[in-house]
Design an enzyme around this catalytic site. Structure first.
Site, short mmCIF file in Angstrom:
data_model
loop_
_atom_site.label_atom_id
_atom_site.label_comp_id
_atom_site.label_asym_id
_atom_site.label_seq_id
_atom_site.Cartn_x
_atom_site.Cartn_y
_atom_site.Cartn_z
N SER A 158 -11.24 -12.08 21.83
CA SER A 158 -10.70 -11.43 23.01
C SER A 158 -11.69 -11.54 24.18
O SER A 158 -12.04 -12.65 24.58
CB SER A 158 -10.37 -9.97 22.67
OG SER A 158 -9.68 -9.34 23.70
N HIS A 217 -6.46 -14.23 23.09
CA HIS A 217 -5.11 -13.66 23.13
C HIS A 217 -4.89 -13.03 24.50
O HIS A 217 -5.78 -13.03 25.34
CB HIS A 217 -4.87 -12.65 22.00
CG HIS A 217 -5.73 -11.42 22.06
ND1 HIS A 217 -5.68 -10.43 21.11
CD2 HIS A 217 -6.65 -10.98 22.97
CE1 HIS A 217 -6.53 -9.46 21.42
NE2 HIS A 217 -7.13 -9.77 22.54
#
Length: 213
Positions: free
Chosen positions: A114, A139
């Site tokens: 992330s 993501h």
């Protein structure tokens, strides 16, 4: 231990009993004891370990600015082992990395997921690395909000704006086109170190440290 020497030890080191190794340095003035993170900071090494949140981000930013003031022409080495975290905290680190004069070399140890992956990719071109058994995950940003319907709509739009901005920056740092980034960040997208290099998140996989001859 001083507040500044707490760097990124936070919950992971506290879970291990809060013990930080000390090293003794000999000099003409005698002996001096450092915690290991402060000693490595003298070598221009910063650790970004654990969830990205405001307090940790402020420490990383402070260290980046300190090392720039010490020597604006010498690289800084940022070691990352993070599951991700706050976008705003991460962006404060990102903007500082781009703002300061020294190149920031990023090295993934363990995982960079992330926001951790975003910061890994944000290192200086040619100086972004992973150790061979690290993993990287990209993501779309996560968010949640409770409140009046109008406020929920406002926050939902803001998350979409953040998503678009992160995708643009990730496309810039990886060399991928924007549509590819949009598609590949739609769900959790895990990559091995070698796959992260192919994708452009890093420049190389480190098996052994290259010693200067």
């Amino acid at each position: 231990m001083s507040r500044n020497s707490y760097i990124q030890q936070s919950s992971d080191i506290q879970a291990a009993g809060g013990l930080v190794p000390m090293v003794i340095e000999q000099s003409a003035r005698g002996e001096r004891a450092y915690d290991i993170y402060s000693r490595l900071l003298k070598e221009r090494v910063i650790f970004l370990v654990g969830p990205v949140e405001d307090y940790m981000a402020n420490l990383v930013v402070a260290q980046l600015l300190f090392l720039e003031a010490e020597n604006p022409d010498k690289d800084i080495h940022l070691y990352i082992n993070s599951p991700g975290g706050s976008v705003t905290a991460g962006m404060s680190i990102y903007d500082t990395m781009q703002f300061i004069k020294p190149d920031v070399s990023t090295i993934c140890i363990g995982q960079a997921c992330s926001m951790g992956a975003f910061l890994l990719a944000a290192g200086a071109k040619g100086k972004r690395h992973c150790l061979p058994n690290s993993r990287v995950m990209i993501h779309q940003p996560l968010g949640g909000f409770q409140g009046q319907a109008t406020d929920i709509e406002i926050h939902a739009q803001e998350i979409l704006n953040i998503k678009a901005r992160l995708n643009e920056l990730l496309a810039y740092h990886t060399g991928q086109d924007l549509e590819t980034i949009k598609r590949d960040t739609e769900r959790d997208n895990f990559m091995s170190a070698s796959r992260a290099a192919e994708y452009g998140l890093i420049d190389s996989v480190y098996d052994k440290r290259q010693l200067a001859s």
